[in-house]
Design an enzyme around this catalytic site. Sequence first.
Site, short mmCIF file in Angstrom:
data_model
loop_
_atom_site.label_atom_id
_atom_site.label_comp_id
_atom_site.label_asym_id
_atom_site.label_seq_id
_atom_site.Cartn_x
_atom_site.Cartn_y
_atom_site.Cartn_z
N ASP A 10 63.81 -46.59 28.61
CA ASP A 10 65.24 -46.86 28.47
C ASP A 10 65.78 -46.08 27.27
O ASP A 10 66.71 -46.48 26.60
CB ASP A 10 65.42 -48.38 28.26
CG ASP A 10 66.87 -48.83 28.34
OD1 ASP A 10 67.67 -48.12 28.97
OD2 ASP A 10 67.19 -49.88 27.76
N LYS B 172 66.00 -44.04 32.07
CA LYS B 172 67.46 -43.89 31.92
C LYS B 172 67.81 -42.40 32.02
O LYS B 172 67.09 -41.54 31.52
CB LYS B 172 67.88 -44.43 30.56
CG LYS B 172 69.39 -44.65 30.48
CD LYS B 172 69.95 -44.65 29.08
CE LYS B 172 69.55 -45.74 28.16
NZ LYS B 172 70.32 -46.98 28.33
N1 SAM Z 1 65.01 -51.12 26.47
C1 SAM Z 1 65.38 -51.62 25.17
C2 SAM Z 1 65.57 -53.09 25.28
O1 SAM Z 1 65.67 -53.58 26.40
O2 SAM Z 1 65.58 -53.78 24.26
C3 SAM Z 1 66.62 -50.95 24.64
C4 SAM Z 1 66.38 -49.51 24.30
S1 SAM Z 1 67.70 -48.82 23.36
C5 SAM Z 1 68.94 -48.62 24.54
C6 SAM Z 1 67.17 -47.18 23.13
C7 SAM Z 1 66.00 -47.04 22.21
O3 SAM Z 1 65.56 -45.69 22.30
C8 SAM Z 1 66.32 -47.27 20.74
O4 SAM Z 1 65.61 -48.39 20.27
C9 SAM Z 1 65.84 -45.99 20.04
O5 SAM Z 1 65.18 -46.23 18.81
C10 SAM Z 1 64.87 -45.44 21.08
N2 SAM Z 1 64.61 -44.01 20.93
C11 SAM Z 1 65.51 -43.00 20.91
N3 SAM Z 1 64.88 -41.82 20.73
C12 SAM Z 1 63.54 -42.10 20.66
C13 SAM Z 1 62.40 -41.30 20.49
N4 SAM Z 1 62.49 -39.98 20.35
N5 SAM Z 1 61.19 -41.90 20.46
C14 SAM Z 1 61.09 -43.25 20.56
N6 SAM Z 1 62.15 -44.07 20.74
C15 SAM Z 1 63.36 -43.48 20.78
#
Ligand code: SAM
Length: 324
Positions: free
Chosen positions: A122, A162
Site C-alpha cells: 500500500d 497501490k
Molecule cells: N497500509 C498501511 C495501513 O493500512 O496502515 C498504510 C500505508 S501508508 C498509505 C503508506 C506507507 O508507505 C507509509 O507508512 C510510508 O512510510 C510507506 N512508504 C513510502 N515509501 C516507502 C519506502 N520507500 N519504503 C518503505 N515504506 C515506504
Amino acid sequence: MGRSSKDKRDVYYRLAKEEGWRARSAFKLMQINDEFNIFEGVTKVVDLCAAPGSWSQVLSKKLRAQKSDEEKESVKIVAVDLQAMAPLPGVIQIQGDITKLSTANKIVDHFSGEEADLVVCDGAPDVTGLHDIDEYIQAQLLLAALNITTHVLRKGGNFVAKIFRGKDVSLLYSQLRIFFPVVTISKPRSSRNSSIEAFVVCQNYSPPTGYTPTMVNPLLDHSYTDFNQLEGVNRVIVPFLACGDLSAYDSDRTYGLDIREGEEYKYLPPTQSPINPPYKSAVDLKRNDGIAKPTQSNSNSKQLDAENSDATDTVTQGVANMDI
Ligand code: SAM
C-alpha cells in the site's frame, strides 16, 4: 475543524476507529478480498509499506483468527515500512526502505527456504502535490515491490499493490502482465473517487521460463515518455473493476453522525497514535521556540504567497487527490 466533523465527512475514518483499525485503509484491503478472495489458503504474506499497520491488522485477524496455537505458528506475516510501527500480534516487523537492496534482502532472509502466498503493498510517497513526481515515485515503489515479490512469491501466488491511475498505468500494467496472467486494476468503494489511487490485483504468479529474480531490475525507464508509445498492436486495454458492495458506504459522500438508527454518536480517538511521526521534530522545535520568527523580509514574502494563492490551492488539491 471539530472532531466530529471529520467523522461526518469521512465515514470510513470513523468506522475504522469504531472497529479498532489503525487506518481507514483496512477497508480497502477487505473490499479487495471480498471481490478477489485473496486470503484463501494464505499462510505466508508480506505487507510492504505497512505503517501504521491497518493492513497488517486485517492480515493478522483474517489469517490467524479461529486457528489453534499450532496453526497460528505456521502463519507468517512480515511487515515493512520506513516508519516504526507499534507491535501487532504475529507480525514480524522490518523498518526500512523497500527500494533499497538491503531491505529487500532482509525480507528475502525471513523467507529463506519458504515462499509467500501473497504480497501486498500500500506504498505511497510523501506527496509533493506535483503530480508527475508523485506518480513517478509511486510507480517506482510499485516496481520495487514487484522486484521483492519475484524473490519471495510462490508460483500461483498473488500480488496486490497501490497504483496511481496516471499516464504510466498502461506501461506498468504491461510490465506486471509479464509475471502474472491476470492483472486487474481495482477501485474499492472505500477509496475516494476524487483520488487517483487504485490497486492492481495480480493473480497466479507465473514468471517467464528461466527468469532469475534480481533486485537490480531497471525501474521505470527514464527514456519512456508516455502511453502513446503503446500504440497500435502494442496498445493495451487495462481491465478496471470497481469493487465493494453497492450497499457499502460511499467514501465520497458526507454522512450524518447518526449512521446507525437508535445508536447515539460517541467520539472515539484514533486507534493508534503515530509512535515517531516525522513531524515530531518540527513540533518540538516550535514548543521550544526553535523556529525562526517572521522578520520584515519574510513577512513580505508571506504577502507574496497570499497573492499567489492559486498556486497554493493547486498543491492542496494535489495532496487531497492522493487519498492516503
Ligand atoms: N497500509 C498501511 C495501513 O493500512 O496502515 C498504510 C500505508 S501508508 C498509505 C503508506 C506507507 O508507505 C507509509 O507508512 C510510508 O512510510 C510507506 N512508504 C513510502 N515509501 C516507502 C519506502 N520507500 N519504503 C518503505 N515504506 C515506504
